[in-house]
Motif scaffolding. Sequence first.
Motif, PDB file in Angstrom:
ATOM      1  N   ARG A 182       0.211   3.890   4.518  1.00  0.00           N
ATOM      2  CA  ARG A 182       0.736   3.408   3.236  1.00  0.00           C
ATOM      3  C   ARG A 182       0.991   4.596   2.307  1.00  0.00           C
ATOM      4  O   ARG A 182       0.474   5.684   2.504  1.00  0.00           O
ATOM      5  CB  ARG A 182      -0.256   2.450   2.554  1.00  0.00           C
ATOM      6  CG  ARG A 182      -0.430   1.113   3.273  1.00  0.00           C
ATOM      7  CD  ARG A 182       0.801   0.235   3.100  1.00  0.00           C
ATOM      8  NE  ARG A 182       0.567  -1.097   3.610  1.00  0.00           N
ATOM      9  CZ  ARG A 182       0.734  -1.471   4.869  1.00  0.00           C
ATOM     10  NH1 ARG A 182       1.140  -0.566   5.763  1.00  0.00           N
ATOM     11  NH2 ARG A 182       0.515  -2.713   5.248  1.00  0.00           N
ATOM     12  N   ASP A 183       1.812   4.360   1.292  1.00  0.00           N
ATOM     13  CA  ASP A 183       2.049   5.357   0.256  1.00  0.00           C
ATOM     14  C   ASP A 183       1.516   4.843  -1.074  1.00  0.00           C
ATOM     15  O   ASP A 183       1.316   3.633  -1.264  1.00  0.00           O
ATOM     16  CB  ASP A 183       3.548   5.654   0.115  1.00  0.00           C
ATOM     17  CG  ASP A 183       4.024   6.672   1.146  1.00  0.00           C
ATOM     18  OD1 ASP A 183       3.177   7.411   1.674  1.00  0.00           O
ATOM     19  OD2 ASP A 183       5.243   6.721   1.425  1.00  0.00           O
ATOM     20  N   TYR A 184       1.313   5.779  -2.002  1.00  0.00           N
ATOM     21  CA  TYR A 184       0.834   5.431  -3.338  1.00  0.00           C
ATOM     22  C   TYR A 184       1.936   5.741  -4.336  1.00  0.00           C
ATOM     23  O   TYR A 184       2.486   6.843  -4.347  1.00  0.00           O
ATOM     24  CB  TYR A 184      -0.423   6.228  -3.680  1.00  0.00           C
ATOM     25  CG  TYR A 184      -1.553   5.996  -2.711  1.00  0.00           C
ATOM     26  CD1 TYR A 184      -2.446   4.947  -2.892  1.00  0.00           C
ATOM     27  CD2 TYR A 184      -1.718   6.820  -1.601  1.00  0.00           C
ATOM     28  CE1 TYR A 184      -3.486   4.727  -1.992  1.00  0.00           C
ATOM     29  CE2 TYR A 184      -2.750   6.613  -0.695  1.00  0.00           C
ATOM     30  CZ  TYR A 184      -3.627   5.568  -0.898  1.00  0.00           C
ATOM     31  OH  TYR A 184      -4.639   5.359   0.004  1.00  0.00           O
ATOM     32  N   GLU A 185       2.260   4.759  -5.166  1.00  0.00           N
ATOM     33  CA  GLU A 185       3.374   4.916  -6.101  1.00  0.00           C
ATOM     34  C   GLU A 185       2.869   4.827  -7.546  1.00  0.00           C
ATOM     35  O   GLU A 185       2.007   4.011  -7.869  1.00  0.00           O
ATOM     36  CB  GLU A 185       4.433   3.842  -5.855  1.00  0.00           C
ATOM     37  CG  GLU A 185       5.750   4.112  -6.565  1.00  0.00           C
ATOM     38  CD  GLU A 185       6.915   3.333  -5.945  1.00  0.00           C
ATOM     39  OE1 GLU A 185       8.008   3.353  -6.534  1.00  0.00           O
ATOM     40  OE2 GLU A 185       6.725   2.717  -4.878  1.00  0.00           O
ATOM     41  N   LEU A 186       3.417   5.690  -8.402  1.00  0.00           N
ATOM     42  CA  LEU A 186       3.035   5.743  -9.812  1.00  0.00           C
ATOM     43  C   LEU A 186       4.054   4.969 -10.655  1.00  0.00           C
ATOM     44  O   LEU A 186       5.259   5.117 -10.471  1.00  0.00           O
ATOM     45  CB  LEU A 186       2.977   7.200 -10.272  1.00  0.00           C
ATOM     46  CG  LEU A 186       2.561   7.445 -11.724  1.00  0.00           C
ATOM     47  CD1 LEU A 186       1.119   7.007 -11.968  1.00  0.00           C
ATOM     48  CD2 LEU A 186       2.731   8.931 -12.078  1.00  0.00           C
ATOM     49  N   TRP A 187       3.533   4.158 -11.582  1.00  0.00           N
ATOM     50  CA  TRP A 187       4.380   3.327 -12.439  1.00  0.00           C
ATOM     51  C   TRP A 187       3.991   3.522 -13.902  1.00  0.00           C
ATOM     52  O   TRP A 187       2.875   3.904 -14.203  1.00  0.00           O
ATOM     53  CB  TRP A 187       4.237   1.845 -12.095  1.00  0.00           C
ATOM     54  CG  TRP A 187       4.476   1.508 -10.654  1.00  0.00           C
ATOM     55  CD1 TRP A 187       3.616   1.678  -9.609  1.00  0.00           C
ATOM     56  CD2 TRP A 187       5.674   0.960 -10.097  1.00  0.00           C
ATOM     57  NE1 TRP A 187       4.191   1.272  -8.434  1.00  0.00           N
ATOM     58  CE2 TRP A 187       5.454   0.811  -8.698  1.00  0.00           C
ATOM     59  CE3 TRP A 187       6.899   0.553 -10.630  1.00  0.00           C
ATOM     60  CZ2 TRP A 187       6.418   0.291  -7.852  1.00  0.00           C
ATOM     61  CZ3 TRP A 187       7.861   0.031  -9.779  1.00  0.00           C
ATOM     62  CH2 TRP A 187       7.613  -0.092  -8.396  1.00  0.00           C
ATOM     63  N   MET A 188       4.929   3.213 -14.795  1.00  0.00           N
ATOM     64  CA  MET A 188       4.600   3.181 -16.218  1.00  0.00           C
ATOM     65  C   MET A 188       5.032   1.842 -16.809  1.00  0.00           C
ATOM     66  O   MET A 188       6.037   1.263 -16.394  1.00  0.00           O
ATOM     67  CB  MET A 188       5.270   4.335 -16.981  1.00  0.00           C
ATOM     68  CG  MET A 188       6.782   4.319 -16.995  1.00  0.00           C
ATOM     69  SD  MET A 188       7.447   5.721 -17.971  1.00  0.00           S
ATOM     70  CE  MET A 188       9.225   5.484 -17.721  1.00  0.00           C
ATOM     71  N   ILE A 189       4.214   1.348 -17.755  1.00  0.00           N
ATOM     72  CA  ILE A 189       4.524   0.120 -18.468  1.00  0.00           C
ATOM     73  C   ILE A 189       4.928   0.506 -19.882  1.00  0.00           C
ATOM     74  O   ILE A 189       4.165   1.153 -20.607  1.00  0.00           O
ATOM     75  CB  ILE A 189       3.303  -0.820 -18.522  1.00  0.00           C
ATOM     76  CG1 ILE A 189       2.809  -1.118 -17.105  1.00  0.00           C
ATOM     77  CG2 ILE A 189       3.651  -2.110 -19.248  1.00  0.00           C
ATOM     78  CD1 ILE A 189       3.816  -1.803 -16.233  1.00  0.00           C
TER      79      ILE A 189
END
Length: 227
Positions: A158-165
């Motif tokens: 799996r990969d880890y993804e960064l998000w912003m709200i």
Amino acid sequence: MNYNKPELLNSLAAEYVLGTLTGLARKRFQRLMLVSNKAREATNIWEQNLNNLASAISPQTPSDATWHEIMRRIENKPQLEKSQLIIKPSIWRAWSFLATAACIILAVLVTQATTNSKQTQQIALVKNQTEQPLWFINVSNHELSIKASNQLIARTDRDYELWMILKGQDTPVSLGLLPKNGDKTILKSKLFKATDITLLAVSLEPVGGSPNGLPTEVLYTTELVLL
């Protein structure tokens, strides 16, 4: 817990903004803001209300008796005689004025340094449920420098993804994939503005990232810190 109840959401949003919502409860509410428009709206309303309240309050000068009581409670001393009230509160105020003046001077120096550099440092630390650091994020003018911690045990499938709200925006914005080890640099999104970011989140995704432009499984959340 039924998050659809407006009273509950309002209460949690108030505690979140005030800073009294801590630990796992705060992390749960941060995850809720990722998927709930109502949670984000309630949080934004409380931020606006408290900011308006703070700006509407006029400074008040405490009385001698108030200063004396503050000093007594801090030092955990018994009640003093009235004759002592004349001296000690005045000394306490004098020191407080000196401390305030020093803080003002320091604030001016910091402001001048910030103005001269025209840059405020922005950082974030992503931690797991046991408070172990996993990724350190440093934001510069054009990019995000991300370092994976040695304590990160990454999944290879799996990969880890960064998000912003963002405030006032329903859909999380992807910032890119996180490194599983070592360092990585990600170009900063045009939408990336520190004052508009409610929180950052890390999701677990198939290899290559989210297949539909939305977080698949949110693992961690954190806040962007301005220094």
